[in-house]
Design a protein around this motif. Sequence first.
Motif, PDB file in Angstrom:
ATOM      1  N   GLU A   1     -13.240 -22.815 -11.864  1.00 20.99           N
ATOM      2  CA  GLU A   1     -14.012 -23.888 -11.230  1.00 20.99           C
ATOM      3  C   GLU A   1     -15.431 -23.976 -11.764  1.00 20.99           C
TER       4      GLU A   1
ATOM      5  N   LYS B   1     -20.053 -21.210  -2.882  1.00 20.40           N
ATOM      6  CA  LYS B   1     -19.201 -22.388  -2.728  1.00 20.40           C
ATOM      7  C   LYS B   1     -19.328 -22.976  -1.324  1.00 20.40           C
TER       8      LYS B   1
ATOM      9  N   GLN C   1     -14.521 -14.889  -7.520  1.00 18.37           N
ATOM     10  CA  GLN C   1     -14.359 -15.722  -6.329  1.00 18.37           C
ATOM     11  C   GLN C   1     -14.793 -14.972  -5.072  1.00 18.37           C
TER      12      GLN C   1
ATOM     13  N   HIS D   1     -16.430 -19.251  -5.807  1.00 18.04           N
ATOM     14  CA  HIS D   1     -15.902 -20.092  -6.875  1.00 18.04           C
ATOM     15  C   HIS D   1     -14.878 -19.305  -7.670  1.00 18.04           C
TER      16      HIS D   1
END
Length: 826
Positions: free
Chosen positions: A71, A114, A62, A67
């Motif tokens: 996800e 993201k 992440q 992300h």
Amino acid sequence: MSNKPFSGGPPGPALGAADPTLVQSALERAIERTEVAQQAAGASLYEYRPHSGEVLRNASLQGVTGHAAEEIGPGKNGWRALLHPEDVRLFDRHLDAALQAGDTFSMEYRVRHKAGHWIWIADRGRLVRGEDGQVRRIVGMVTDVTRHRLAAEALHAGEQRFRATFDNAAVGIAHVGLDGRWLMVNDRLCAIVGRARQELLDHGFQEITHAEDLDLDLEHVRRMLAGEIGTYTLEKRYLRPDGGTVWANLTVSLVRTAAGAPDYFISVVEDISVRRQAEHALREADARKDEFLATLAHELRNPLAPIVNATRVLARHEPLSPAGQRAVAMIERQAAQMKRLLDDLLEVSRITRGAIELQPEAMRLDAALRDAAEAALPAFEAKQQRLHLQLPPGPMPLVADPVRLAQILGNLLTNACKYTPEHGQVRVEAEQDAAGATVRVSDDGIGIAAEQLEAVFGLFVQAEPGVGPYQGGLGIGLALVRRLVQMHGGHVRAESPGARPGRHLHGMAAAGLNPLSNSRMNLHRLDLVSLALFGFVARSGSISRGAELAHLAVGAASKRISDLEAAVGAPLLERHSRGVTLTPAGQALQRHAQRILGDVDQLAAELSDFAAGVLGVVRLWANTSAVIQFLPADIAAFIADNPGIRIELEERDSADVVLAVADGRADLCIYAERTPPLGLQSLPYRRDRLVLVVPREHPLAGREAIDFVEAADLDFVSLAGGTSLAQRLQLESAALGRRLKLRIQVRSFDAMCQMVAAGLGVAVLPEAAVRPHLVSMGLHKIGLNDAWVERQLLLGARDFAALPRPARLLLDHLLQGGAAHRRAPG
């Protein structure tokens, strides 16, 4: 397929019958340490099992992509869906190749963050195969390398711009090694010297430099390597393969390593052959003109004697009628006038060709002025003019050529008489001090328009047509005056409030004091023209080139050099086939001549200023930061309050300005606080702040402030090595255990900004110096958190209490401005 979280930590050692709680705690701590390390590195571990399609990812993903692991879609295709469309094929090809036969793989591709933007990912992995050779799993790491990719692209773009500038420049550009070998040349340089690129790269500049120009060029190189000069410019000849030569204007600067050692030279070569040919043609035309004028004057003088003799015979032996008597008198007057004109014309021609040598001797200026006034009196009486002679009460001893001084004074008086109306007045004033003598001739004549004040001293120039009645003559009297005065080491100028009505004033400063004792060398014969000529010869290494620079004929220049050697009593030059070099006596003379000529120029400027109403001169030397940021406004305000004081401002590095005050070349200086003061007194002036400057597209451009250590490994654009700012960057880099990576060094803040804008590196600059260029050049400034970026500028003097009043007034003004600046909010 599954997409399970993956700690990425290695399995720990077997704990046997250890407490399960302790085992779990140790495992959690190991996982936590691994996660923290990955986050700090901007990286994330993963494991891919090809047979099941299962991908295990850890939580640090992440921090890389934005992300969370859960996800991302399942298996390889979940990750593949995040890839940039242009990079999908690259990803598949590298992975398939590794699965087929590889043990490791490495690739870089783009992934959508993201937040919606694309980031560059470095994906490196190792394949674990079973005994059958089939891949059981792939363990890999993905790392965000966006910053490095953008920096590399910016560097590549900057290199491309530099290469385009280098290759397409309208002048020749080269990098030259310390041994003189060409390291890099552009097409224009090859065209100028008429040689192929490889031919140049295989040789050194010495091999294609004209023999007469080589010594001077190498002397400049020696001085540059010794640190005596930072750059040099000279005109020289290159040898072409066809046996011809090409004249070029050469400018050379030295690039140093981060440690300050000489690295290589940058040479800029401009073809000036056309200009040199035009100058040569003009000199030849001027020489032919002088020869023509001399011949014309001689030929016209020949008939004058018979004409004058014939009129005298007629007047003496033949009874003449009143009309005949008037005719004979008119012929005599016109013949005398023509003789004066031709004599002046011959004198100008002789001076231009260097055929006149002054014969200075001890004399009295006051006696010469009285003689000149007496000789000119009939002309003044004919126009019913009054001539006033105002001299000091005592004698005015002078060393000058009495014949030439009589010509100077006679022409000034004749000119004043000519342009003053009947019943007008002409005043002659003289004064003398330790610097020399000054003569002023003023009149209440028609005056001179402002744009004509300098032109009247040109050859064949007279008053502007339509201003006053035509006065006759060739317009060579004042040209003769100026050249003779200059030969005496003086200057002459005209002043007038304008044409009709006005005053017409000529000022003449003749150099020379009481004659020197004959028991010493005849140094009074070292006239300033000869000293200037000797300087040209010394710098060019050639008498012919020196004569050309001094605008003298070679024969006249050679005689002047011989006279100098006779006056000194020792040889000044060693003459050889390649030119001339200085003897020890010549070196001493050159050293003192430079100082004398500089002092004379300074004296002339200051006396001129005082004559124009200047109340004083302040010599202020300041470093670049002060000149750019603070002094323009401070000096403008000071001059507005003190219009009678002139400021001579020199911009140098801090070490040089301190040295200038220490050895008396300057009254005040402004320098950076860490500069050795050399015993000067100092007071605080202003503070400034340094910032990091980068191109707008640079990876750091989004930051508001950083520590210098974050930029320490970047390529830098810097000022030349002797400046306080350049030295500060070197010291701070060394304190971090780094070597400052200097890409290029220039000599001004503006040039630094231009180089940064071109992508050649980043720079540390005073904030006020870069602010005007942020928008126009596409730059971004970043604050530096380090304490050393706050700098104190100091005012320095040898003794503040002993400063002359004009310098003290400026000091007080600068201190008040600095205090106001320190009190200002923000």
